[in-house]
Write a protein that holds these residues in place. Structure first.
Motif, PDB file in Angstrom:
ATOM      1  N   GLY B  19       0.827  -1.203   0.000  1.00 47.44           N
ATOM      2  CA  GLY B  19       0.000   0.000   0.000  1.00 47.44           C
ATOM      3  C   GLY B  19       0.860   1.251   0.000  1.00 47.44           C
ATOM      4  N   LYS B  20       0.208   2.397   0.110  1.00 43.35           N
ATOM      5  CA  LYS B  20       0.964   3.638   0.150  1.00 43.35           C
ATOM      6  C   LYS B  20       0.380   4.599   1.170  1.00 43.35           C
ATOM      7  CE  LYS B  20       0.638   6.237  -3.550  1.00 43.35           C
ATOM      8  NZ  LYS B  20       0.724   6.643  -4.971  1.00 43.35           N
ATOM      9  N   THR B  21       1.208   5.571   1.570  1.00 48.34           N
ATOM     10  CA  THR B  21       0.760   6.537   2.569  1.00 48.34           C
ATOM     11  C   THR B  21       0.761   7.939   1.977  1.00 48.34           C
ATOM     12  OG1 THR B  21       2.966   7.171   3.332  1.00 48.34           O
ATOM     13  CG2 THR B  21       1.988   5.212   4.335  1.00 48.34           C
ATOM     14  N   ASP B  22      -0.010   8.842   2.612  1.00 50.70           N
ATOM     15  CA  ASP B  22       0.172  10.267   2.376  1.00 50.70           C
ATOM     16  C   ASP B  22       1.393  10.697   3.179  1.00 50.70           C
ATOM     17  OD1 ASP B  22      -2.052  10.530   0.759  1.00 50.70           O
ATOM     18  OD2 ASP B  22      -3.388  10.693   2.488  1.00 50.70           O
ATOM     19  N   LYS B  23       1.554  11.990   3.382  1.00 58.07           N
ATOM     20  CA  LYS B  23       2.672  12.479   4.193  1.00 58.07           C
ATOM     21  C   LYS B  23       2.470  12.047   5.639  1.00 58.07           C
ATOM     22  CE  LYS B  23       4.194  16.603   1.691  1.00 58.07           C
ATOM     23  NZ  LYS B  23       4.315  18.072   1.740  1.00 58.07           N
ATOM     24  N   TRP B  82      10.692  13.349   2.216  1.00 53.84           N
ATOM     25  CA  TRP B  82      11.277  12.227   1.474  1.00 53.84           C
ATOM     26  C   TRP B  82      10.168  11.271   1.060  1.00 53.84           C
ATOM     27  CZ3 TRP B  82      11.350   6.895   2.607  1.00 53.84           C
ATOM     28  CH2 TRP B  82      12.174   6.132   1.760  1.00 53.84           C
ATOM     29  N   SER B  83      10.199  10.856  -0.208  1.00 53.69           N
ATOM     30  CA  SER B  83       9.266   9.784  -0.563  1.00 53.69           C
ATOM     31  C   SER B  83      10.033   8.660  -1.243  1.00 53.69           C
ATOM     32  CB  SER B  83       8.118  10.305  -1.435  1.00 53.69           C
ATOM     33  OG  SER B  83       8.548  10.556  -2.744  1.00 53.69           O
ATOM     34  N   GLY B  84       9.625   7.453  -0.929  1.00 54.07           N
ATOM     35  CA  GLY B  84      10.334   6.282  -1.440  1.00 54.07           C
ATOM     36  C   GLY B  84       9.385   5.163  -1.785  1.00 54.07           C
ATOM     37  N   LYS B  85       9.858   4.307  -2.666  1.00 57.78           N
ATOM     38  CA  LYS B  85       9.046   3.177  -3.117  1.00 57.78           C
ATOM     39  C   LYS B  85       9.880   1.896  -2.986  1.00 57.78           C
ATOM     40  CE  LYS B  85       6.530   1.450  -7.104  1.00 57.78           C
ATOM     41  NZ  LYS B  85       5.945   1.721  -8.414  1.00 57.78           N
ATOM     42  N   TYR B  86       9.327   0.938  -2.272  1.00 57.54           N
ATOM     43  CA  TYR B  86      10.043  -0.325  -2.050  1.00 57.54           C
ATOM     44  C   TYR B  86       9.756  -1.313  -3.169  1.00 57.54           C
ATOM     45  CZ  TYR B  86      11.356   1.295   2.507  1.00 57.54           C
ATOM     46  OH  TYR B  86      11.923   2.022   3.521  1.00 57.54           O
ATOM     47  N   SER B 270      12.082  -4.857  15.130  1.00 58.95           N
ATOM     48  CA  SER B 270      11.161  -5.898  14.652  1.00 58.95           C
ATOM     49  C   SER B 270       9.706  -5.431  14.743  1.00 58.95           C
ATOM     50  CB  SER B 270      11.373  -7.202  15.421  1.00 58.95           C
ATOM     51  OG  SER B 270      10.787  -7.148  16.713  1.00 58.95           O
ATOM     52  N   PHE B 271       9.418  -4.537  15.692  1.00 57.70           N
ATOM     53  CA  PHE B 271       8.075  -3.941  15.743  1.00 57.70           C
ATOM     54  C   PHE B 271       7.893  -2.937  14.614  1.00 57.70           C
ATOM     55  CE2 PHE B 271       8.191  -4.974  20.416  1.00 57.70           C
ATOM     56  CZ  PHE B 271       7.064  -5.767  20.422  1.00 57.70           C
ATOM     57  N   CYS B 272       8.939  -2.126  14.409  1.00 61.30           N
ATOM     58  CA  CYS B 272       8.850  -1.002  13.461  1.00 61.30           C
ATOM     59  C   CYS B 272       8.354  -1.447  12.092  1.00 61.30           C
ATOM     60  CB  CYS B 272      10.211  -0.323  13.344  1.00 61.30           C
ATOM     61  SG  CYS B 272      10.237   1.068  12.208  1.00 61.30           S
ATOM     62  N   VAL B 273       8.841  -2.595  11.615  1.00 58.53           N
ATOM     63  CA  VAL B 273       8.527  -3.028  10.252  1.00 58.53           C
ATOM     64  C   VAL B 273       7.115  -3.605  10.111  1.00 58.53           C
ATOM     65  CG1 VAL B 273      10.974  -3.491   9.822  1.00 58.53           C
ATOM     66  CG2 VAL B 273       9.474  -5.391  10.512  1.00 58.53           C
ATOM     67  N   GLU B 274       6.392  -3.721  11.229  1.00 57.15           N
ATOM     68  CA  GLU B 274       5.060  -4.351  11.179  1.00 57.15           C
ATOM     69  C   GLU B 274       3.974  -3.444  10.610  1.00 57.15           C
ATOM     70  OE1 GLU B 274       4.114  -5.715  15.092  1.00 57.15           O
ATOM     71  OE2 GLU B 274       5.501  -7.411  15.005  1.00 57.15           O
ATOM     72  N   LYS B 275       4.199  -2.126  10.679  1.00 52.17           N
ATOM     73  CA  LYS B 275       3.207  -1.186  10.139  1.00 52.17           C
ATOM     74  C   LYS B 275       3.915  -0.076   9.378  1.00 52.17           C
ATOM     75  CE  LYS B 275      -0.556  -2.161  13.284  1.00 52.17           C
ATOM     76  NZ  LYS B 275      -1.576  -1.641  14.195  1.00 52.17           N
ATOM     77  N   PHE B 276       3.149   0.801   8.747  1.00 53.85           N
ATOM     78  CA  PHE B 276       3.735   1.913   8.003  1.00 53.85           C
ATOM     79  C   PHE B 276       4.432   2.890   8.941  1.00 53.85           C
ATOM     80  CE2 PHE B 276       1.008   1.503   4.038  1.00 53.85           C
ATOM     81  CZ  PHE B 276       2.097   1.388   3.193  1.00 53.85           C
ATOM     82  N   GLY B 277       5.605   3.340   8.523  1.00 59.14           N
ATOM     83  CA  GLY B 277       6.298   4.415   9.223  1.00 59.14           C
ATOM     84  C   GLY B 277       6.463   4.132  10.696  1.00 59.14           C
ATOM     85  N   ALA B 278       6.172   5.139  11.513  1.00 54.87           N
ATOM     86  CA  ALA B 278       6.380   5.049  12.953  1.00 54.87           C
ATOM     87  C   ALA B 278       5.128   4.575  13.696  1.00 54.87           C
ATOM     88  CB  ALA B 278       6.834   6.400  13.482  1.00 54.87           C
ATOM     89  N   GLU B 279       4.111   4.159  12.935  1.00 52.04           N
ATOM     90  CA  GLU B 279       2.814   3.835  13.546  1.00 52.04           C
ATOM     91  C   GLU B 279       2.944   2.812  14.680  1.00 52.04           C
ATOM     92  OE1 GLU B 279      -0.037   2.594  10.613  1.00 52.04           O
ATOM     93  OE2 GLU B 279      -1.508   2.044  12.156  1.00 52.04           O
ATOM     94  N   ARG B 280       3.704   1.745  14.398  1.00 53.46           N
ATOM     95  CA  ARG B 280       3.780   0.672  15.396  1.00 53.46           C
ATOM     96  C   ARG B 280       4.565   1.096  16.621  1.00 53.46           C
ATOM     97  NH1 ARG B 280       2.391  -2.433  18.562  1.00 53.46           N
ATOM     98  NH2 ARG B 280       2.718  -4.697  18.635  1.00 53.46           N
ATOM     99  N   ILE B 281       5.658   1.850  16.438  1.00 51.94           N
ATOM    100  CA  ILE B 281       6.455   2.222  17.614  1.00 51.94           C
ATOM    101  C   ILE B 281       5.846   3.407  18.365  1.00 51.94           C
ATOM    102  CG2 ILE B 281       8.649   1.193  16.883  1.00 51.94           C
ATOM    103  CD1 ILE B 281       9.534   4.127  16.186  1.00 51.94           C
ATOM    104  N   MET B 282       4.774   3.951  17.839  1.00 52.56           N
ATOM    105  CA  MET B 282       4.018   4.955  18.605  1.00 52.56           C
ATOM    106  C   MET B 282       3.069   4.264  19.580  1.00 52.56           C
ATOM    107  SD  MET B 282       3.286   8.403  17.050  1.00 52.56           S
ATOM    108  CE  MET B 282       4.303   9.327  15.911  1.00 52.56           C
ATOM    109  N   ASN B 283       2.793   3.000  19.329  1.00 50.17           N
ATOM    110  CA  ASN B 283       1.760   2.310  20.106  1.00 50.17           C
ATOM    111  C   ASN B 283       2.245   0.969  20.621  1.00 50.17           C
ATOM    112  OD1 ASN B 283      -0.701   4.082  19.681  1.00 50.17           O
ATOM    113  ND2 ASN B 283       0.033   3.781  17.582  1.00 50.17           N
ATOM    114  N   LEU B 284       3.160   1.023  21.565  1.00 52.18           N
ATOM    115  CA  LEU B 284       3.716  -0.204  22.134  1.00 52.18           C
ATOM    116  C   LEU B 284       3.537  -0.186  23.644  1.00 52.18           C
ATOM    117  CD1 LEU B 284       7.140  -0.718  20.322  1.00 52.18           C
ATOM    118  CD2 LEU B 284       5.245  -2.338  20.416  1.00 52.18           C
ATOM    119  N   THR B 285       3.518  -1.354  24.227  1.00 51.29           N
ATOM    120  CA  THR B 285       3.517  -1.430  25.690  1.00 51.29           C
ATOM    121  C   THR B 285       4.825  -2.080  26.143  1.00 51.29           C
ATOM    122  OG1 THR B 285       2.535  -3.637  25.760  1.00 51.29           O
ATOM    123  CG2 THR B 285       1.006  -1.763  25.704  1.00 51.29           C
TER     124      THR B 285
END
Lengths: 304, 304
Positions: B19-23, B82-86, B270-285
């Motif tokens: 998928g892709k994200t906005d800014k 920065w925008s990038g495509k994997y 390993s958490f970081c790569v589970e969701k787009f950008g910083a989403e996962r590391i914003m929501n950890l316990t």
């Protein structure tokens, strides 16, 4: 417990950025049995060579306690020959020449004295021949370990699929695992292979270590970071030989013991790459092996 | 102890096979400080953004205990983008667009309240700017950790060489280590980097784990084998943030504690790569993090 290894015994000619060799002893079964010889004394080989294969090389195997009763010598024929050249990064190589010779119609004959084997290692060769070995044994061994390669995944896929149903452990590298399953993730690839037959999957990642998947558990063994890789030929087979040799010696196929076996296999592989061909694994001491295994402990141990 | 992180806070737009994200919020210092926030409460950021950077994103950082007193907001200017495509293998990516904007003349200003920092993390940016940060501190921090990238090795080599003399730990990936030293072997590369200044070298190998070289010792931390990598953006910075955050929390820079810090860093990545950008590391316990760290123990522990 007794180990039976079936696979190629060959001449190799190698070229690396560090030098080149004349015809030296090679072949999957050579590396496997030599590596296993440091663990198990009941170490039986089935292979075929031509009458150009020197007795001194057979003596070398015998001196390592390898039983060569099952090494067929075909008069008037020539030994399997492979020559390869490594690129500068030592991770890629070109096959310069292959002469199948006696391997073209390898017909593995199991001596009666081998029939009680407990551990069976099917070194890389055509899947139909590997399956023939299983069928020629009166009783199923306790553990059957299979190695294969990209060639068979491409040209003998139905044979390989049939064979996979009969084995306990598949040992492949990462690219082969991906090719076999069309899954990029090695976790998914291993799970898919487990549905094809083998309950245990070992994925070798070369300089990046090896993964063991079994019983829903995963273990990762690192490779030792090396200053220099002199010649990677046979490292994968040496790994497999250390793995199954350790299992045969301890006769324990639990997950915890397989972890140890992979560490011993990795240690053996780390020696293999230090010299040309099988030279280094022909000349090892138990002390060197134990010291190397302890380096793996130091490398990967941490406390929380 | 107090941690100071200097680096980019940015907008990223990402495209992966999933998928892709906005800014969305991105930038090295964002990932580092977010990751470190699970370990240290004294978490201070120096960065620059434009007035297009939304207050809600700053609020997100503050909610993680990140001190943004040193986040300069330049009126009338725009945030680094920065925008990038994997690619399908998720290991390679193309940069689609870079707008340096405020980063073009980043002039890091250290608030007086940051002057007592004990741990300094220099996130990836121009070496001359990173050196400026060290020079603007009244006292040398206890530990200075540096990240850099291929671009600076190429275009700012003398600056980087001068900076390397001033830092304790260099964190780079395998390709950068090879590029910096012209050594293929990572063991040799690390030894060569140690002659350039940093006593400790950490080489990240992505999905193949990370190596720590210090005090003549080597430690290898595996990466967790994952079923799916959703988006690798920021994983390296998240690793570095977990590493230095753990060190700052424990205030122990021994080799044994650095090993633990690398395991925590790897868990965070390993958490970081589970969701787009910083989403996962914003929501950890904390519980999730401890559980993940225990998976690393299970993955790599073996007994002889």
């Amino acid at each position: 417990m007794s180990l039976l290894t079936v696979g190629s015994v060959a001449f190799d000619a190698l070229e690396t950025p560090f030098g080149k060799t004349d015809k030296i002893i090679g072949g999957a079964a050579t590396y496997i049995t030599l590596s296993a010889s440091y663990f198990t004394k009941d170490n039986n080989l089935v292979a075929v060579v031509g009458d150009d294969f020197p007795q001194t090389m057979i003596d070398d195997l015998n001196q390592h306690g390898i039983n060569t009763e099952g090494l067929e010598i075909r008069v008037g024929e020539k030994t399997f020959f492979w020559s390869g050249k490594y690129h500068n990064d030592m991770n890629t190589r070109d096959t310069v020449e292959v002469q199948l010779n006696v391997m073209e119609d390898f017909d593995p004959k199991i001596p009666e004295s081998y029939q009680d084997c407990t551990y069976l290692m099917l070194g890389n060769t055509a899947p139909s021949i590997q399956q023939m070995v299983i069928e020629r044994l009166n009783e199923r061994p306790k553990l059957i370990v299979l190695d294969t390669m990209n060639l068979w995944i491409e040209i003998a896929n139905p044979d390989l699929m049939s064979l996979l149903k009969l084995v306990d452990v598949l040992v492949v590298n990462d690219e082969e695992a991906r090719q076999l399953t069309r899954e990029y993730s090695l976790v998914k690839a291993a799970a898919k292979i487990q549905t094809m037959g083998p309950k245990t999957v070992i994925i070798k990642k070369g300089e990046h270590g090896a993964l063991l998947f079994s019983e829903g558990k995963t273990f990762f063994a690192p490779a030792l970071p090396l200053e220099e890789v002199f010649d990677p030929t046979g490292a994968g087979d040496t790994f497999a030989g250390g793995f199954i040799g350790y299992l045969a010696q301890t006769d324990d196929i639990s997950f915890d013991n397989m972890k140890r076996a992979i560490i011993y296999g990795s240690a053996m592989a780390s020696f293999c790459v230090e010299k040309f061909g099988a030279e280094r694994i022909m000349n090892l001491t138990k002390e060197e092996i134990n010291q190397r295994v302890n380096e793996f402990v130091t490398l990967s141990a941490f406390g929380l």
